[in-house]
Enzyme design. Structure first.
Site, PDB file in Angstrom:
ATOM      1  N   LYS A 117       0.852  -1.182   0.000  1.00 49.35           N
ATOM      2  CA  LYS A 117       0.000   0.000   0.000  1.00 49.35           C
ATOM      3  C   LYS A 117       0.893   1.239   0.000  1.00 49.35           C
ATOM      4  CE  LYS A 117      -3.686   1.826   2.933  1.00 49.35           C
ATOM      5  NZ  LYS A 117      -4.346   1.682   4.221  1.00 49.35           N
ATOM      6  N   HIS A 119      -0.173   4.511   0.431  1.00 47.43           N
ATOM      7  CA  HIS A 119      -0.677   5.681   1.136  1.00 47.43           C
ATOM      8  C   HIS A 119      -1.038   5.264   2.571  1.00 47.43           C
ATOM      9  CE1 HIS A 119      -4.156   3.540  -0.465  1.00 47.43           C
ATOM     10  NE2 HIS A 119      -4.823   4.029   0.569  1.00 47.43           N
TER      11      HIS A 119
END
Ligand code: OMP
Length: 232
Positions: A117, A119
């Site tokens: 991921k 963010h």
């Protein structure tokens, strides 16, 4: 000798829930097997509970210290490789706390994302950080061992120390073109303990002592073991 009671209870639940099936199945290796174990089939509360409890007993039998102190445990974190390992590790962690809160209440768990991921909190690990921690991998079945190698590499890349692997089933069968098993090869290669709730020998033993299999089904499993059984 009878199976230990947690193994017996687990085998009965796996058969009752049709998570362990007898019949004709094609494996990843293209072998035709008279039995198949699908950890994804433990999707009902009572079956998941039986599976989690069996993992907890297996961990307690193989990875516990002689003292009852949490500080002496040989692992800190339980890790479930995505996707199938995620509910297994989570449920096993919960079952450990239920088995012995004083000893296992501070055990942590984590799992990986298939794609990192970029963010928010970022990264590819969800749950307990692995850096400098002793990590116990929980998974379903070892077939060729590919998924376990990937999990070991990922944990090491995060700075974790792999303390061992616990699977639900050890099929105890040879790798193609070898006399040895995938579990045996992983043990030698990584020098870590790898244990299973049940192995094929336990299944044969349990089936013989119960009324779960016909004579023909038992014979097919024994013939399969004679043909593909591993030496380690
Ligand atoms: P590797 O050990 O990484 O090759 O992966 C284990 C795989 O074995 C699982 O993901 C299943 O696709 C498969 N499997 C079972 O889940 N249960 C069985 O009883 C047998 C197999 C298999 O195909 O050998």
């Amino acid at each position: 000798m009878a199976l230990e009671s947690y193994k017996e209870t687990f085998l009965q639940a796996a058969l009752r829930g049709r998570c362990l099936r007898l019949g004709t199945f094609e494996l990843k290796s293209k072998r035709i097997s008279p039995y198949f174990f699908n950890a994804g089939d433990f999707y009902r509360a009572d079956l998941l509970s039986a599976l989690a409890t069996a993992y907890a007993h297996t961990i307690h039998a193989h990875f516990s210290s002689s003292s009852s102190s949490a500080a002496d445990l040989p692992f800190d974190v339980i890790f479930g490789p995505a996707y199938k390992g995620i509910p297994l590790a989570t449920a096993a962690t919960l079952a450990l706390a239920q088995l012995d809160q004083a000893r296992y209440g501070s055990v942590e768990y984590s799992f990986d994302r298939k794609e990192a991921k970029d963010h928010g909190e970022g990264g590819s690990i969800v749950g307990a950080p692995l850096k400098g921690r002793r990590v116990l991998i929980i998974d379903d079945v070892v077939s060729a061992g590919t998924a376990k190698r990937q999990a070991i590499d990922k944990i090491r890349a995060e700075g974790g120390i792999v303390a061992g692997i616990v699977v639900a089933l050890d099929r105890q069968e040879t790798l193609p073109d070898s006399q040895g098993s995938a579990i045996g090869e992983l043990r030698r290669e990584y020098d870590i303990p790898i244990v299973a709730i049940l192995n094929l020998e336990d299944i044969i033993h349990g089936l013989k002592s119960g009324v779960f299999a016909t004579e023909d089904q038992l014979k097919a499993i024994e013939d399969y073991r004679a043909k593909y059984g591993a030496s380690d």
